[in-house]
Structures are given as structure tokens and as C-alpha cells.
Design a protein around this motif. Structure first.
Motif, mmCIF file in Angstrom:
data_model
loop_
_atom_site.group_PDB
_atom_site.id
_atom_site.type_symbol
_atom_site.label_atom_id
_atom_site.label_comp_id
_atom_site.label_asym_id
_atom_site.label_seq_id
_atom_site.Cartn_x
_atom_site.Cartn_y
_atom_site.Cartn_z
ATOM 1 N N GLU A 83 0.830 -1.197 0.000
ATOM 2 C CA GLU A 83 0.000 0.000 0.000
ATOM 3 C C GLU A 83 0.870 1.254 0.000
ATOM 4 O OE1 GLU A 83 -4.100 1.447 2.244
ATOM 5 O OE2 GLU A 83 -2.560 0.414 3.436
ATOM 6 N N PHE A 84 1.972 1.211 0.733
ATOM 7 C CA PHE A 84 2.910 2.340 0.774
ATOM 8 C C PHE A 84 3.375 2.692 -0.637
ATOM 9 C CE2 PHE A 84 7.068 4.245 0.797
ATOM 10 C CZ PHE A 84 7.121 5.055 1.924
ATOM 11 N N ARG A 85 3.847 1.700 -1.363
ATOM 12 C CA ARG A 85 4.380 1.955 -2.704
ATOM 13 C C ARG A 85 3.293 2.474 -3.637
ATOM 14 N NH1 ARG A 85 6.829 -3.135 -1.241
ATOM 15 N NH2 ARG A 85 8.985 -2.760 -0.569
ATOM 16 N N MET A 86 2.080 1.961 -3.489
ATOM 17 C CA MET A 86 0.963 2.437 -4.314
ATOM 18 C C MET A 86 0.639 3.893 -3.983
ATOM 19 S SD MET A 86 -2.941 0.968 -4.557
ATOM 20 C CE MET A 86 -3.311 1.482 -2.868
ATOM 21 N N HIS A 87 0.597 4.226 -2.688
ATOM 22 C CA HIS A 87 0.328 5.609 -2.275
ATOM 23 C C HIS A 87 1.396 6.557 -2.817
ATOM 24 C CE1 HIS A 87 -2.466 4.933 1.462
ATOM 25 N NE2 HIS A 87 -2.920 4.354 0.370
ATOM 26 N N LEU A 88 2.649 6.144 -2.719
ATOM 27 C CA LEU A 88 3.737 7.008 -3.170
ATOM 28 C C LEU A 88 3.634 7.301 -4.661
ATOM 29 C CD1 LEU A 88 6.352 8.545 -2.754
ATOM 30 C CD2 LEU A 88 7.600 6.374 -2.922
ATOM 31 N N GLU A 89 3.403 6.283 -5.450
ATOM 32 C CA GLU A 89 3.291 6.493 -6.900
ATOM 33 C C GLU A 89 2.084 7.362 -7.230
ATOM 34 O OE1 GLU A 89 5.597 5.771 -9.063
ATOM 35 O OE2 GLU A 89 6.781 4.887 -7.440
ATOM 36 N N ASP A 116 11.368 -4.019 12.401
ATOM 37 C CA ASP A 116 10.258 -4.271 13.333
ATOM 38 C C ASP A 116 9.244 -5.270 12.797
ATOM 39 O OD1 ASP A 116 8.796 -2.851 11.453
ATOM 40 O OD2 ASP A 116 8.384 -1.127 12.738
ATOM 41 N N GLY A 117 9.483 -5.760 11.591
ATOM 42 C CA GLY A 117 8.594 -6.769 11.017
ATOM 43 C C GLY A 117 7.516 -6.215 10.113
ATOM 44 N N THR A 118 7.314 -4.898 10.140
ATOM 45 C CA THR A 118 6.267 -4.315 9.289
ATOM 46 C C THR A 118 6.788 -4.012 7.887
ATOM 47 O OG1 THR A 118 6.767 -1.993 9.857
ATOM 48 C CG2 THR A 118 5.248 -3.207 11.317
ATOM 49 N N GLY A 119 8.076 -3.752 7.776
ATOM 50 C CA GLY A 119 8.655 -3.372 6.484
ATOM 51 C C GLY A 119 8.390 -1.929 6.099
ATOM 52 N N MET A 120 7.706 -1.182 6.974
ATOM 53 C CA MET A 120 7.287 0.174 6.611
ATOM 54 C C MET A 120 8.456 1.159 6.561
ATOM 55 S SD MET A 120 4.168 -0.199 5.919
ATOM 56 C CE MET A 120 3.517 1.473 5.828
ATOM 57 N N TYR A 121 9.315 1.117 7.573
ATOM 58 C CA TYR A 121 10.431 2.071 7.542
ATOM 59 C C TYR A 121 11.376 1.750 6.387
ATOM 60 C CZ TYR A 121 13.779 5.522 9.085
ATOM 61 O OH TYR A 121 14.594 6.631 9.126
ATOM 62 N N GLU A 122 11.522 0.473 6.106
ATOM 63 C CA GLU A 122 12.358 0.088 4.969
ATOM 64 C C GLU A 122 11.823 0.683 3.667
ATOM 65 O OE1 GLU A 122 13.109 -3.142 8.055
ATOM 66 O OE2 GLU A 122 11.449 -1.836 7.426
ATOM 67 N N CYS A 123 10.498 0.828 3.564
ATOM 68 C CA CYS A 123 9.897 1.456 2.382
ATOM 69 C C CYS A 123 10.336 2.908 2.263
ATOM 70 C CB CYS A 123 8.376 1.382 2.452
ATOM 71 S SG CYS A 123 7.676 -0.234 2.090
#
Length: 341
Positions: A83-89, A116-123
Motif C-alpha cells: 500500500e505504501f508503494r501504491m500511495h507514493l506512486e 520491526d517486522g512491518t517493512g514500513m520504515y524500509e519502504c
């Protein structure tokens, strides 16, 4: 008008910025006119979000030809990397740009960290490495989470509610940001409509050389009020200080900030409106508060289930059911003509 630098981002801008949530209620032409006038009048920092319906599109239409002259901050409320990548684009497309100056996690309930297991900060790191974003920020309404984010050293900006009605906790957060060299972006500088004197609101902000207020603007006349401070800067005088102290005394105690964290209500009560009604009737009087539709919204308070779910979600630890009952009782007195506003 003084300039401030947003911490380690190095972004330097006038201490008078545009909050673009309200322009989602304008048509495209009106929004573009307001945004261009804001730029012409001196504003250079514009804050929006993927969650603000077509606000990003309006910024894109207004600024695509002068992109390099402004700073754009937007946000994602994504909960997964996909969802992060979709929002960013989507944001890049809407804003008609190939980079975002400050990309913020929107209204977080936790401090995202690498591993932390979410992968969000890595995004965020991935997006920054690719040049799609330049700085990593975060917004919150929960003071403990906000403080954790600041102290983590992972974020370059913090956006949090801040006004002259703020408590010591918020002042401590501003101080923590300065110590950690984290830029502080102040949302709700008018406390959701409770503050109705722009000169006092602006003067208060000038005391802090690390705070950037973003004023929510929907109408041209509202914009002109803020632009006037470029030509006629305000200072924090003894007179303004006395006025603010009086305001704080009047609003001492528990009051709803209208953040909406308590929503949705299982009984259908629009809590972030109804729990503020007494104050809004007196500080921002309008016939809209007394319409049949609004009366029905207030009546729903009588159907409160007393499940206390709202209390558990309130970042300000308010006794929300009790606050709703007090507002309803006061509202009925206003309708009956027992109390004049």
C-alpha cells in the motif's frame, strides 16, 4: 516574517505555511487560484496528504510549472509495504512531480523502525535511496508515540497539534525536537477552530525558532489574513501574552481537540463535533450549529452505549461520555433560549 530551518532536513522556509486539507472542499479552479495566490504572497511550504481526497491533484495543477520553487510535504496512511508503494506512486502522479520533499507516515499509532517486522520504515529508506522522496517525516496525535519517534533518531520531521492552548507535554515535544534537530511542523494552530485571533496565534509561533505552523486554508479571505503577516509581522508582546493567558484560563480543563481518534462510534455519534459543541457555539458562532441536521447529531448522544471505547482511544485521556453529556445539556439550553450565544 522570520525564516526557520526544519531540523536536519536543512529546509529553510518562512514561518508561515499552507495546510492543504481544506482545499479538498473547493473546486479545482478555486483551489488553484488560492494556491497560486499563496505562492505569490510569500508562502513556500505546502502540506497535503494522500488521505485528503483530491488535495494533492490541486497542488499538482497549481505548481507543476514552478515545482523547484516550493516545498511539498505529503503523507501516507498505508499499513503495508504494498500500500505504501501504491500511495507514493499515486502522490507523485497527482502532484505532477518526480520527488516529494518530505514524505510522512500519517497519524501513526506506533514508531516504525527498521527490522520491526512491518517493512514500513524500509519502504521509506527505499524511496529515499531512489530519489522519490528527500526526507522522512511522521505525524501523530499521540504524545507518547510522537516522543518515541523523535527520540528514535529515525525521523527528520515531526508533525503534531500545537497552538497557544497546548499543554506542557506539547511544549516538551517541541523542545525534544529542537534537541534532536528534528523539524517540528505544527498542525491545528487554531486548535480546530477554538482560536479566533490570527495575530495571537501567529505571534505565539514566533517564539519558537524550530516550529513551522501550517494554517488550514479553504477561502481566499482566510489566506489574505495569513499573507498580511508577511508585510506586517507580529511580535509576541506583553499585551498578546496577557490575552493568551486569559484564553488559557477560559479553556482550562478538559476539552476535545477534534482529532477524531475516538471515531467511529458504535452508536453513530459524531464525537469530534458533538464533544466540542459548547465551545464552538461561543467561540465560532454560526447558524450551522443549530440546523435540524446538527440537532439530530447532538440527539444521538442520548443513545450512547457507555462502552467507553472512545475513552480508550482518546490521546488526551478525556472522559468522553461525560464530556458529551455536558455538551448536550448545554446545547439544549441554547435551543430553549435559556443561554444566549
Amino acid at each position: 516574517m522570520q525564516k526557520i530551518t526544519l531540523g536536519k532536513t536543512g529546509i529553510t522556509t518562512w514561518q508561515n505555511a499552507f495546510g492543504a486539507l481544506p482545499i479538498q472542499r473547493d473546486d479545482m479552479d478555486t483551489a488553484v487560484q488560492i494556491l497560486r495566490r499563496a505562492y505569490e504572497g510569500g508562502m513556500r511550504f505546502f502540506d497535503t496528504a494522500r488521505a485528503y481526497s483530491d488535495s494533492e491533484e490541486k497542488l499538482g495543477e497549481a505548481f507543476h510549472d514552478i515545482r523547484e520553487n516550493i516545498v511539498i510535504a505529503t503523507k501516507t496512511h498505508a499499513k503495508t509495504p504494498e500500500e505504501f508503494r501504491m500511495h507514493l506512486e499515486t502522490s507523485l502522479k497527482n502532484l505532477q512531480t518526480d520527488y516529494i520533499d518530505i514524505y510522512q507516515f500519517h497519524c501513526v499509532n506506533q514508531c516504525y523502525r527498521p527490522g520491526d517486522g512491518t517493512g514500513m520504515y524500509e519502504c521509506m529508506e527505499e524511496a529515499k535511496a531512489s530519489g522519490k522522496i528527500r526526507h522522512i517525516g511522521v505525524t501523530s496525535h499521540k504524545i507518547q508515540v510522537a516522543m518515541e519517534c523523535v527520540e528514535s533518531g529515525l525521523y527528520e520531521t515531526m508533525q503534531f497539534p500545537f497552538s497557544y492552548l497546548s499543554s506542557q507535554k506539547e511544549l516538551d515535544l517541541v523542545a525534544a525536537c529542537k534537541k534532536a534537530n528534528v523539524g517540528f511542523i505544527a498542525m491545528k494552530g487554531l486548535a480546530g477552530g477554538l482560536i479566533n485571533h490570527s495575530d495571537a496565534a501567529m505571534a505565539y509561533m514566533t517564539q519558537f525558532d524550530n516550529v513551522l505552523p501550517i494554517w488550514g486554508i479553504q477561502r481566499m479571505n482566510e489566506l489574505e489574513e495569513w499573507l498580511a503577516f508577511f508585510e506586517n509581522p507580529v511580535q509576541y508582546t506583553e499585551e498578546i501574552d496577557r490575552y493568551i493567558q486569559k484564553e488559557r484560563e477560559e479553556l482550562a480543563g478538559d476539552f476535545c481537540r477534534g482529532c477524531g481518534y475516538c471515531m467511529p462510534c458504535p452508536a453513530g455519534i459524531e464525537i469530534n463535533t458533538c464533544a466540542r459543541m459548547s465551545l464552538m457555539l461561543r467561540r465560532a458562532p454560526s447558524k450551522m450549529w443549530l440546523t435540524p441536521e446538527m440537532q439530530e447529531k447532538m440527539r444521538l448522544i442520548e443513545e450512547c452505549l457507555h462502552c467507553n471505547a472512545c475513552m480508550g482511544k482518546c490521546p488526551y485521556e478525556l472522559n468522553t461520555p461525560e464530556l458529551l453529556e455536558k455538551n448536550l445539556a448545554d446545547y439544549k439550553k441554547v435551543l430553549a433560549g435559556e443561554v444566549q450565544v
